[in-house]
Write an enzyme that holds these catalytic residues in place. Structure first.
Site, PDB file in Angstrom:
ATOM      1  N   GLU A 198       0.579  -7.219  15.434  1.00 40.23           N
ATOM      2  CA  GLU A 198       1.601  -8.115  15.960  1.00 40.23           C
ATOM      3  C   GLU A 198       1.330  -8.420  17.443  1.00 40.23           C
ATOM      4  OE1 GLU A 198       6.060  -8.094  14.762  1.00 40.23           O
ATOM      5  OE2 GLU A 198       5.977  -6.929  16.616  1.00 40.23           O
ATOM      6  N   LYS A 253       3.692   3.736  -0.899  1.00 39.33           N
ATOM      7  CA  LYS A 253       5.043   3.592  -1.468  1.00 39.33           C
ATOM      8  C   LYS A 253       5.616   2.182  -1.294  1.00 39.33           C
ATOM      9  CE  LYS A 253       6.230   8.440  -1.093  1.00 39.33           C
ATOM     10  NZ  LYS A 253       6.862   9.432  -0.234  1.00 39.33           N
ATOM     11  N   TYR A 254       4.981   1.373  -0.481  1.00 41.80           N
ATOM     12  CA  TYR A 254       5.485  -0.003  -0.298  1.00 41.80           C
ATOM     13  C   TYR A 254       5.372  -0.837  -1.571  1.00 41.80           C
ATOM     14  CZ  TYR A 254       6.337   0.253   4.766  1.00 41.80           C
ATOM     15  OH  TYR A 254       6.841   0.557   6.006  1.00 41.80           O
ATOM     16  N   ASP A 298       5.239  -9.923   5.063  1.00 44.04           N
ATOM     17  CA  ASP A 298       5.600  -8.511   4.873  1.00 44.04           C
ATOM     18  C   ASP A 298       6.238  -8.352   3.501  1.00 44.04           C
ATOM     19  OD1 ASP A 298       4.824  -7.560   7.368  1.00 44.04           O
ATOM     20  OD2 ASP A 298       6.748  -6.579   7.749  1.00 44.04           O
ATOM     21  N   VAL A 348       0.859  -1.189   0.000  1.00 41.61           N
ATOM     22  CA  VAL A 348       0.000   0.000   0.000  1.00 41.61           C
ATOM     23  C   VAL A 348       0.898   1.243   0.000  1.00 41.61           C
ATOM     24  CG1 VAL A 348      -1.783   1.247   1.289  1.00 41.61           C
ATOM     25  CG2 VAL A 348      -1.821  -1.273   1.185  1.00 41.61           C
ATOM     26  N   PRO A 390      13.324 -12.042  15.057  1.00 44.27           N
ATOM     27  CA  PRO A 390      14.785 -12.112  15.218  1.00 44.27           C
ATOM     28  C   PRO A 390      15.321 -11.185  16.297  1.00 44.27           C
ATOM     29  CG  PRO A 390      14.213 -10.824  13.270  1.00 44.27           C
ATOM     30  CD  PRO A 390      12.933 -11.433  13.769  1.00 44.27           C
ATOM     31  N   ASP A 417       8.259  -5.767   2.579  1.00 43.58           N
ATOM     32  CA  ASP A 417       9.570  -5.080   2.600  1.00 43.58           C
ATOM     33  C   ASP A 417      10.676  -6.083   2.935  1.00 43.58           C
ATOM     34  OD1 ASP A 417       8.389  -5.350   5.132  1.00 43.58           O
ATOM     35  OD2 ASP A 417       9.602  -3.726   5.973  1.00 43.58           O
TER      36      ASP A 417
END
Ligand SMILES: CC(=O)N[C@H]1[C@@H](OP(=O)(O)OP(=O)(O)OC[C@H]2O[C@@H](n3ccc(=O)[nH]c3=O)[C@H](O)[C@@H]2O)O[C@H](CO)[C@H](O)[C@@H]1O
Ligand SMILES: [Mn+2]
Length: 333
Positions: free
Chosen positions: A282, A104-105, A190, A102, A213, A192
């Site tokens: 999350e 700029k992603y 995700d 959505v 992580p 990115d």
């Protein structure tokens, strides 16, 4: 008297003999039938699968490979990819993959898709569902056979928190409207991020989560769970298993459906009370997984971050978030 008792004995012996003979004939016939009924698997005989002998004594000892509720934690060295593929490929499974791009992603899509084509569920039927407000900016990427991509238009937003969190609702409704008919398993990822190495059928399970992580070396009290009791995502300080990353939810379509439905509902209840959980969906995911334990847990190999140096227990980085300029790509900071 003596004669007749001898006759009786002979008759008795004869009867016993006849029974023994009948028994022998019956059992030899029956066992022949048994043997005949055992299917001789010609396919297996002609296509022997050779792989390293599994050991009961030697394996990874530097990491925990099973949760206390006996779900596997998947690390390099805990599975044999040849064996795993041999089990799952004949099932002709379809894996749905949802990805949101959505605003700029959308610029992350090309790398995400191109690397997925190289490493993600190679050899399986994969259906990508790309959710975007900019359908014309979705790059055209060559997909290998058995892989398919559909673009679904969703509204934009001026808050990244809302975009990220609304994934639950949109995944829920898209499972209802189409994915439930089109796929067996689903992974919600995700955008990115890039794939760097195999992410295969070893990751399949009823409900699959990934260890974030950033927190796997920490104690539960320092996990960034939602700590306000007023939130539906609340987790008390003395509870919690792992901190799971919101960048991946996976499993049977039906199980992920229930997860998204519940998390969406709780997110909306919070919103009605003017509360937004610390890490949006999350936080709700972590709360859900605390009381609905995942059946398989992926190690941080399956969710790394490019800015983080590889640690010794991570032998392979399979999927990693790219370094991004938050101020540049998000609609708000
Ligand atoms: C590694 C990891 O577990 N990352 C989680 C973390 O931060 P992240 O910094 O990884 O969050 P993020 O900015 O990547 O947003 C999550 C996802 O929402 C989508 N998106 C977001 C903003 C936008 O303007 N357009 C858009 O499409 C996109 O698919 C993105 O990948 O926390 C978020 C919730 O707060 C999510 O739970 C992320 O999954
Ligand atoms: Mn991200």
């Amino acid at each position: 008297m003596r004669f007749s008792s001898n006759v009786k004995l002979y008759v008795l012996l004869l009867v016993v003999g006849i029974f023994l003979l009948l028994g022998y004939v019956y059992f030899s016939f029956f066992s022949e039938r048994l043997n005949r009924d055992i299917p001789v698997d010609e396919y297996q005989k002609n296509n022997r699968l050779l792989y390293k002998q599994p050991s009961v004594l030697v394996g990874r000892t530097d990491v925990v490979t099973v949760t206390p509720w006996l779900a596997s934690i998947i690390w390099e060295g805990t599975f044999d990819p040849v064996l795993v593929d041999n089990i799952y490929k004949p099932m002709n499974l379809t894996i749905a993959t949802t990805v949101f791009a959505v605003g700029k992603y959308v610029s992350f899509l090309r790398d995400f898709l191109e690397t997925a084509e190289k490493h993600f569920m190679v050899g399986f039927n994969v259906r990508y569902y790309v959710f975007t407000d900019r359908p014309h900016d979705v790059p055209s990427v060559n997909l290998t056979q058995g892989r398919h991509l559909s673009v679904i238009q969703v509204p934009g937003s001026n808050r990244w928190q809302e975009i990220s969190a609304r994934r639950m609702e949109i995944i829920q409704t898209t499972i209802e409207s189409q994915i439930s008919r089109e796929a067996d398993y689903i992974f919600c990822l995700d955008v990115d991020s890039k794939f760097h190495a195999r992410w295969g059928a070893e990751s399949l399970g009823r409900l699959v989560a990934v260890i974030h992580p950033g927190y796997y070396e920490q104690t539960r009290g320092s996990f960034p769970y939602e700590r306000r009791p007023a939130s539906m995502a609340y987790i008390p300080m003395d509870e919690g298993d792992y901190y799971y990353g919101g960048a991946m939810i996976g499993g049977f379509v039906e199980d992920v459906y229930t997860l998204t439905k519940v998390c969406r509902h709780r997110f909306e209840v919070d919103a009605g009370n003017s509360i937004e959980a610390a890490w949006q969906e999350e936080s709700h995911l972590n709360r859900y997984l605390l009381y609905n334990k995942p059946s398989k847990v992926l190690s941080p190999e399956y969710l790394w971050q490019d800015f983080k140096a590889k640690t010794k227990e991570v032998k392979v980085i399979r999927f990693s978030g790219v370094i991004k300029n938050y101020a540049e790509v998000r609609p708000n900071v």
